[in-house]
Motif scaffolding. Structure first.
Motif, short mmCIF file in Angstrom:
data_model
loop_
_atom_site.label_atom_id
_atom_site.label_comp_id
_atom_site.label_asym_id
_atom_site.label_seq_id
_atom_site.Cartn_x
_atom_site.Cartn_y
_atom_site.Cartn_z
N LYS A 256 0.82 -1.20 0.00
CA LYS A 256 0.00 0.00 0.00
C LYS A 256 0.85 1.25 0.00
O LYS A 256 1.97 1.26 0.49
CB LYS A 256 -0.84 0.03 1.28
N MET A 257 0.25 2.34 -0.47
CA MET A 257 0.82 3.65 -0.21
C MET A 257 0.69 3.81 1.30
O MET A 257 -0.42 3.93 1.82
CB MET A 257 -0.03 4.74 -0.86
N GLY A 258 1.80 3.83 2.01
CA GLY A 258 1.69 3.85 3.48
C GLY A 258 1.34 2.44 3.92
O GLY A 258 0.33 1.87 3.51
N THR A 259 2.22 1.85 4.69
CA THR A 259 2.03 0.48 5.13
C THR A 259 0.78 0.35 6.01
O THR A 259 0.48 1.27 6.77
CB THR A 259 3.27 0.05 5.95
N ASP A 260 0.08 -0.78 5.91
CA ASP A 260 -1.03 -1.07 6.82
C ASP A 260 -0.46 -1.80 8.03
O ASP A 260 -0.44 -3.03 8.09
CB ASP A 260 -2.08 -1.92 6.09
N GLU A 261 0.05 -1.02 8.99
CA GLU A 261 0.73 -1.63 10.14
C GLU A 261 -0.21 -2.52 10.94
O GLU A 261 0.23 -3.51 11.53
CB GLU A 261 1.32 -0.55 11.07
N SER A 262 -1.45 -2.15 10.97
CA SER A 262 -2.38 -2.92 11.77
C SER A 262 -2.44 -4.38 11.30
O SER A 262 -2.34 -5.31 12.09
CB SER A 262 -3.76 -2.25 11.71
N ALA A 263 -2.57 -4.58 9.99
CA ALA A 263 -2.63 -5.94 9.46
C ALA A 263 -1.27 -6.63 9.58
O ALA A 263 -1.18 -7.79 9.98
CB ALA A 263 -3.09 -5.91 8.00
N LEU A 264 -0.21 -5.89 9.24
CA LEU A 264 1.14 -6.46 9.29
C LEU A 264 1.46 -6.96 10.71
O LEU A 264 1.91 -8.09 10.91
CB LEU A 264 2.14 -5.39 8.86
N THR A 265 1.20 -6.12 11.69
CA THR A 265 1.46 -6.47 13.08
C THR A 265 0.65 -7.70 13.49
O THR A 265 1.17 -8.62 14.11
CB THR A 265 1.07 -5.28 14.00
N ARG A 266 -0.62 -7.68 13.13
CA ARG A 266 -1.50 -8.78 13.55
C ARG A 266 -1.06 -10.11 12.95
O ARG A 266 -0.98 -11.13 13.64
CB ARG A 266 -2.94 -8.47 13.14
N VAL A 267 -0.78 -10.10 11.65
CA VAL A 267 -0.41 -11.36 11.00
C VAL A 267 0.90 -11.89 11.59
O VAL A 267 1.00 -13.07 11.91
CB VAL A 267 -0.30 -11.19 9.47
N VAL A 268 1.88 -11.03 11.75
CA VAL A 268 3.16 -11.50 12.29
C VAL A 268 2.98 -11.99 13.73
O VAL A 268 3.45 -13.07 14.10
CB VAL A 268 4.25 -10.41 12.20
N ALA A 269 2.24 -11.23 14.55
CA ALA A 269 2.10 -11.62 15.97
C ALA A 269 1.30 -12.91 16.11
O ALA A 269 1.57 -13.71 17.01
CB ALA A 269 1.43 -10.50 16.76
N THR A 270 0.33 -13.14 15.24
CA THR A 270 -0.51 -14.33 15.43
C THR A 270 0.01 -15.56 14.69
O THR A 270 -0.35 -16.68 15.04
CB THR A 270 -1.98 -14.09 14.99
N ARG A 271 0.86 -15.37 13.67
CA ARG A 271 1.28 -16.54 12.88
C ARG A 271 2.74 -16.95 13.10
O ARG A 271 3.12 -18.06 12.67
CB ARG A 271 1.05 -16.31 11.37
N ALA A 272 3.57 -16.11 13.73
CA ALA A 272 4.99 -16.43 13.87
C ALA A 272 5.19 -17.78 14.55
O ALA A 272 6.12 -18.52 14.23
CB ALA A 272 5.70 -15.33 14.68
N GLU A 273 4.29 -18.10 15.46
CA GLU A 273 4.44 -19.33 16.22
C GLU A 273 3.62 -20.47 15.62
O GLU A 273 3.55 -21.55 16.20
CB GLU A 273 3.97 -19.05 17.67
N VAL A 274 3.00 -20.23 14.47
CA VAL A 274 2.10 -21.23 13.89
C VAL A 274 2.57 -21.68 12.51
O VAL A 274 3.13 -22.78 12.36
CB VAL A 274 0.65 -20.68 13.80
N ASP A 275 2.39 -20.84 11.50
CA ASP A 275 2.66 -21.28 10.13
C ASP A 275 3.35 -20.20 9.30
O ASP A 275 3.18 -20.16 8.09
CB ASP A 275 1.35 -21.69 9.46
N MET A 276 4.11 -19.33 9.95
CA MET A 276 4.73 -18.22 9.22
C MET A 276 5.70 -18.73 8.15
O MET A 276 5.89 -18.07 7.12
CB MET A 276 5.42 -17.26 10.19
N GLN A 277 6.32 -19.88 8.37
CA GLN A 277 7.23 -20.41 7.37
C GLN A 277 6.49 -20.66 6.05
O GLN A 277 6.96 -20.29 4.98
CB GLN A 277 7.87 -21.71 7.91
N ARG A 278 5.33 -21.28 6.14
CA ARG A 278 4.50 -21.55 4.95
C ARG A 278 4.07 -20.23 4.30
O ARG A 278 4.07 -20.10 3.07
CB ARG A 278 3.22 -22.33 5.32
N ILE A 279 3.70 -19.27 5.14
CA ILE A 279 3.25 -17.97 4.61
C ILE A 279 4.40 -17.28 3.87
O ILE A 279 4.21 -16.72 2.78
CB ILE A 279 2.71 -17.08 5.76
N LYS A 280 5.61 -17.38 4.44
CA LYS A 280 6.78 -16.78 3.77
C LYS A 280 7.06 -17.44 2.42
O LYS A 280 7.37 -16.75 1.45
CB LYS A 280 8.02 -16.94 4.66
N GLU A 281 6.96 -18.75 2.38
CA GLU A 281 7.17 -19.47 1.12
C GLU A 281 6.15 -19.00 0.08
O GLU A 281 6.46 -18.73 -1.07
CB GLU A 281 7.05 -20.98 1.33
#
Lengths: 316, 316
Positions: A256-281
């Motif tokens: 986005k023009m201007g990052t959507d920090e709200s979504a970025l923060t939420r996804v990283v905080a909720t998925r880092a311990e779950v399936d972030m590896q798959r999401i990164k791929e």
């Protein structure tokens, strides 16, 4: 697969707690120390740290963090430090207070978690807010949105791998009929999406695709801007391929023009311990850019550091 | 308060199991022995007995009971022996298969259990039937019945004692408006009944009574034979005064031309370990006859014996 990394030689909890306390003392706050500890402890360890911090210093670690940190960095540290069920309860409660059609966190909690995790979030909601999650969701929504969201947050889906192919055919037929009639909020359509097991629903959607020649999400694009249809598509994606759902959310957040920090923060905080590896791929496959590079380009300072520690840096 | 009585000097599980096995051996079945044991063990003890029976004789005790016993006696022994969450799952599944408007067991499971007990029944449903309870309820019902029943069986109500009097007033107003408009299946009416905590709902219904001069159940009697209204009244009674709800069910069951064994068996099997003492008191207050006397008049043989052992005999 998670991206969270925990050091193999872990200091004991009392030491973590002491270090955190030090990080808040004296001139300024030692953000690096906070990141080193909190971004590299699993949910169980963070919970222990919080408990021992309270019993040692008589203060809730989360409250101290909120006082010492600011803005996006404060939010990601706060969210990540929370125990996952409590975090989901906290996010769901925020969502019911300012529900907008683009606020999909309720869909994520209802559909991208296991049945037990969703239930644990409902239990944590009782403890923290003295009411039920469905009570708040139902009270703050109306019409079709309410119908879909309440059904989703109250479900307790069977999680076995069994698939009934006969049922998949009849459910696919019902879905196709309702969608052809543009009856997108029909009781039976919502019933199928909100109650079938994920394995069964996947079989139904495959049958749909095979029988009618399109993916159901394509057929739900009649009006790409219709908010209810958007929500339905998000629901189906969260249920059947969460890593693709989260990849898209991240892609839209950083592009986005201007990052959507709200979504970025939420996804990283909720998925880092779950399936972030798959999401990164998935992210790399779709964007030919590594997620951590995209994040680095779009964020800065302690917020950036915390995000990168949680998603892990690529060597490339 | 429960009526179930457990002897203070309890034989060990292995002995119970051996005695039960003996009861099935040789000529005929020793029904008295079965009653002596199974009608006087709590849920935890019955569960252990079932496990040890299986590991000792390689056969499920419940299957053996079904082979050896018949009719109403078989059913009450079977139902009572089941672990409560499994029993609820079993009863709910039966109800979804032959749902009739007078089959209120789903309402009982959804509204007369604690939130945790309802959730445990949903979990037991997964294990036993490989699907979710809401999946079956939604598939086998339609229209207003579905709307109400699915909302009830999927709820996880907050159970704290807190009451918001402001909310009680506004909810009472909504309920009164909807009922005045005969909008009995209105989304907001169902939302309030299906999601509020029992304490909050009681406060709302008291406010309703005070503000509008009638109990809500009176106002839901516009057409006393309307099946949906009957179900709504049963729901409200189960949520706010379960002992009165069960008293009435028992009264209708034993006062009928021909006893309604299905209801009698279910109420005794599901409440003996919970609140049968309160139900008996309510029964005596309403009928001036002790429940055990009424049961004795209407039933006979081993079925009668098992019922009386479970509800306890009055001295009078």
């Amino acid at each position: 697969m998670a991206t969270l990394s925990v050091p193999s030689a872990l200091p004991d909890v009392a030491e973590d707690v002491e270090q955190l306390h030090k990080a808040f003392s004296g001139w300024g706050t030692n953000e690096d120390l906070i990141i080193t500890i909190l971004a590299h402890r699993n949910a169980y360890q963070r919970k222990l740290i919080r408990e021992v911090y309270t019993s040692t210093y008589g203060e809730d670690l989360l409250k101290t963090l909120d006082k010492e940190l600011t803005n996006d960095f404060e939010r990601i540290v706060h969210l990540f430090t929370l125990d996952p069920p409590e975090r989901d309860a906290f996010l769901a409660n925020e969502a019911t207070k300012k529900f907008t059609s683009s606020n999909w966190v309720l869909i994520e909690i209802a559909c991208a978690r296991s049945s037990d995790d969703l239930f644990n979030a409902r239990r944590a909601y009782h403890v923290r807010f003295k009411k039920s999650i469905e009570e708040d969701v139902a009270q703050h929504t109306t019409g079709d949105f309410r119908k879909l969201l309440v059904a989703l947050v109250t479900s307790f889906r069977y999680e076995g791998p069994e698939v009934n192919t006969h049922l998949a055919k009849s459910d696919a037929k019902i879905l196709h009929e309702k969608i052809s009639d543009k009856a997108y909020s029909d009781d039976d359509l919502i019933r199928i999406i909100a109650t079938r097991s994920k394995a069964q629903l996947s079989a139904t959607l495959n049958t749909y695709n095979n029988s009618y020649g399109h993916a159901i999400t394509k057929d739900l694009k009649e009006d790409p801007k219709d908010d209810f249809l958007k929500l339905l598509r998000a629901t189906i994606k969260c249920l059947t391929c969460p890593e693709k759902y989260f990849e898209k959310l991240l892609r839209l957040a950083v592009n986005k023009m201007g990052t959507d920090e709200s979504a970025l923060t939420r996804v990283v905080a909720t998925r880092a311990e779950v399936d972030m590896q798959r999401i990164k791929e998935e992210y790399y496959r779709r964007n030919s850019v590594h997620l951590d590079h995209a994040i680095k380009k779009d964020t800065h300072g302690d917020y950036e550091k915390m995000l990168i520690e949680l998603v892990g840096a690529e060597n490339a």
